[in-house]
Each structure stands twice: as structure tokens, then as C-alpha cells.
Scaffold this active site. Structure first.
Site, PDB file in Angstrom:
ATOM      1  N   ASP A  71       3.022   9.424  16.274  1.00 24.17           N
ATOM      2  CA  ASP A  71       1.904  10.038  16.864  1.00 24.17           C
ATOM      3  C   ASP A  71       2.260  10.147  18.206  1.00 24.17           C
ATOM      4  O   ASP A  71       3.630  10.040  18.829  1.00 24.17           O
ATOM      5  CB  ASP A  71       0.594   9.688  16.643  1.00 24.17           C
ATOM      6  CG  ASP A  71       0.495   9.014  17.280  1.00 24.17           C
ATOM      7  OD1 ASP A  71       1.130   7.848  17.825  1.00 24.17           O
ATOM      8  OD2 ASP A  71      -0.913   7.978  17.830  1.00 24.17           O
ATOM      9  N   TYR A  73       3.550  11.184  21.834  1.00 25.10           N
ATOM     10  CA  TYR A  73       3.207   9.821  23.868  1.00 25.10           C
ATOM     11  C   TYR A  73       1.539   9.891  23.992  1.00 25.10           C
ATOM     12  O   TYR A  73       0.882  11.137  24.306  1.00 25.10           O
ATOM     13  CB  TYR A  73       4.490  10.430  24.401  1.00 25.10           C
ATOM     14  CG  TYR A  73       5.992  10.332  24.005  1.00 25.10           C
ATOM     15  CD1 TYR A  73       6.386   8.901  23.451  1.00 25.10           C
ATOM     16  CD2 TYR A  73       6.210  11.308  23.972  1.00 25.10           C
ATOM     17  CE1 TYR A  73       6.961   8.383  23.770  1.00 25.10           C
ATOM     18  CE2 TYR A  73       7.673  10.985  23.654  1.00 25.10           C
ATOM     19  CZ  TYR A  73       8.039  10.127  22.993  1.00 25.10           C
ATOM     20  OH  TYR A  73       9.740  10.095  22.413  1.00 25.10           O
ATOM     21  N   PHE A  84       9.762  12.467  19.594  1.00 17.90           N
ATOM     22  CA  PHE A  84      11.139  11.689  20.466  1.00 17.90           C
ATOM     23  C   PHE A  84      10.528  12.504  21.458  1.00 17.90           C
ATOM     24  O   PHE A  84      11.227  11.893  23.347  1.00 17.90           O
ATOM     25  CB  PHE A  84      11.558  11.391  19.990  1.00 17.90           C
ATOM     26  CG  PHE A  84      11.525  10.284  18.856  1.00 17.90           C
ATOM     27  CD1 PHE A  84      11.126   9.734  18.315  1.00 17.90           C
ATOM     28  CD2 PHE A  84      12.252  11.199  17.354  1.00 17.90           C
ATOM     29  CE1 PHE A  84      11.272   7.652  17.707  1.00 17.90           C
ATOM     30  CE2 PHE A  84      11.501  10.156  16.394  1.00 17.90           C
ATOM     31  CZ  PHE A  84      10.939   8.898  16.600  1.00 17.90           C
ATOM     32  N   HIS A 198      12.684   1.249  13.470  1.00 18.61           N
ATOM     33  CA  HIS A 198      12.477   1.848  14.858  1.00 18.61           C
ATOM     34  C   HIS A 198      13.396   1.917  16.042  1.00 18.61           C
ATOM     35  O   HIS A 198      13.611   0.347  16.048  1.00 18.61           O
ATOM     36  CB  HIS A 198      11.148   2.210  15.199  1.00 18.61           C
ATOM     37  CG  HIS A 198      10.705   2.713  15.631  1.00 18.61           C
ATOM     38  ND1 HIS A 198      10.860   3.411  16.445  1.00 18.61           N
ATOM     39  CD2 HIS A 198      10.102   4.473  15.191  1.00 18.61           C
ATOM     40  CE1 HIS A 198      10.025   4.368  17.391  1.00 18.61           C
ATOM     41  NE2 HIS A 198      10.097   5.217  16.664  1.00 18.61           N
TER      42      HIS A 198
END
Length: 252
Positions: A71, A73, A84, A198
Site C-alpha cells: 500500500d 507510503y 516504491f 521484500h
């Protein structure tokens, strides 16, 4: 009163989603999001106009690579509507620069592309990299706060339809959440699926498929493998790090 409608989604992606907009899932998402927006839209990130920015910047016909985030930031000043990506004016050595993006930059450098000079990934989106979060909104300071509003049905439908309509795509699945979409992607044919842990924080080294090897001296190689795949399918490779005079055809 804040509006939210199918018209916010670019037409090419609406067509891909087909009859989804006639479903109870779409009605649920509309209702829940409008409620959140009307309560306090100033606390929601990204701004509603950027919920579908990834789809606007990367038309369906141009998609070559898909990078799945979770989701947006939830810290102030970061979310742009691209997984990202953050504004270019945030220094790479500042505390505000996310650890996941820092490790992505390390991986790029280890693979010979050079480190990112900033965290704004608009140039990836314009080259056909779909930077797609699996929830497209969040409340400031509350990670995952909009995960259950109904985004899942929309994004799952989009992922499965995209994989089935477009052979030859590259999928970068970093972490368990992104990898949970694997059954949807496998509905398509001729898809390159790259999996690792991740890139955020200590998670970057976890699992038997780390994003960076312990010690941080070896990358998972996803960016190099993606470009090799694109070349083998007659597509231009992605210029992951733009430099003056850079020739994308010289990149691995």
C-alpha cells in the site's frame, strides 16, 4: 463531498476490467472510499487524483514489467501513486528515504546499473514498468489502514486480466504479499516471474530467496534478468538508472 467513480480509471484499463464495474465488489469499494474521503480527505494518501496514477502513466499497451507493492507510503510527503516511488527532492541519505528504496538502489548498483540519484521512479513508469500497489490508498500514519476497503477485488481482477491478455510480461514479486498473487499471474502464458524477499529493512535478507544476500554484496539479479527477458522477446530493455549519455542497449 468527494467523488470517486470508474471515470477516474483510464479507459484502456477500464476495458481490461470488463464487467467488474457491474459487481458488488466495485459498489463496496466506491461506498467505502467515498465515506473515507468525506470524513477527512486531507488525511488520505496519495491525493485522490493520484489513486490511479500508475495506470495513467503506464498505458496497458506499454506494460512490459510489473512491480507489485503493498500500500502507499503512510508518512507525509512520500506517496505519489506509484509503488516504491517518492518525490525526487528527498535526499537519498535522509531518514525520510525509505529502506525499501535504499535497498532497490543497492541492488541496481550491484547489478552494474549504478545507484539511484533520487527516489522518483516516474521514468520507470514511462518505459512500461507498472508500479502497482495492491491497495491504492492509505490513511496518514496508519499502514495498511485501507487494505480492507475493497481494493483487493479490483487489483486481483486487474492482475489476472493483465496476465491473461499480455504474454511476455516480467513480474517482480518481492515479499509474501506480492507472491500471494502468484496464482492470478499463472493464469497467463509466457510470464517471467521473479521472486525474492521484500526489500524493506531486515526483511531484505530473509527467506531462501533474499532480495540482497546477507552482507549486501550480491543482488537477486531481477533487474538484469528482466532486461535479458525483454530483449529475448524483441522489446527494449528498461533504463533503470538514467545517466548523461547513457545507452540503454549497453545495459545488461
Amino acid at each position: 463531498m468527494q467523488s470517486f467513480s470508474a471515470a477516474d480509471i483510464p479507459e484502456d484499463w477500464r476495458t481490461l476490467l470488463g464487467d467488474y464495474f457491474e459487481s458488488a465488489d466495485w459498489q463496496e469499494l466506491q461506498t467505502n472510499l467515498r465515506t473515507e474521503l468525506n470524513q477527512n480527505a486531507t488525511l488520505i494518501r496519495p491525493e485522490p487524483a493520484n489513486f490511479f496514477k500508475a495506470l495513467s502513466l503506464t498505458p496497458l499497451s506499454k506494460v512490459k514489467v510489473v512491480i507489485l507493492g503493498q500500500d502507499p507510503y503512510h508518512s507525509p510527503g512520500l506517496a505519489q501513486g506509484l509503488a516504491f516511488s517518492i518525490p525526487a527532492n528527498i535526499p537519498t541519505n535522509s531518514r525520510a528515504f525509505p529502506s525499501s528504496l535504499r535497498n532497490i538502489s543497492k541492488a541496481l548498483a550491484l547489478e552494474g546499473f549504478g545507484a539511484l540519484s533520487h527516489g522518483d521512479l516516474h521514468c520507470w513508469a514511462s518505459q512500461g514498468v507498472l508500479l502497482l500497489n495492491t491497495a491504492l490508498s492509505v490513511k496518514l500514519g496508519e499502514a495498511g489502514s485501507h487494505t480492507n476497503l475493497g481494493w483487493k477485488a479490483l487489483i486481483d481482477r486487474l492482475i489476472s486480466a493483465l496476465a491473461q491478455q499480455k504474454p511476455g510480461l516480467v513480474w517482480m514479486l518481492w515479499g509474501g504479499h506480492a507472491q500471494s498473487k502468484l496464482p492470478l499471474i499463472e493464469l497467463g502464458s509466457d510470464q517471467l516471474i521473479l521472486k525474492s524477499s521484500h526489500p524493506s529493512g531486515l526483511g531484505v535478507y530473509k527467506t531462501n530467496q533474499p532480495f540482497l544476500q546477507p552482507g549486501g554484496q550480491v543482488s537477486c539479479g531481477h533487474f538484469t534478468r528482466a532486461n535479458a527477458w525483454l530483449r529475448s522477446h524483441g522489446m527494449a530493455p528498461i533504463v533503470w538508472v538514467k545517466e548523461a549519455g547513457d545507452n540503454p542497449n549497453s545495459r545488461a
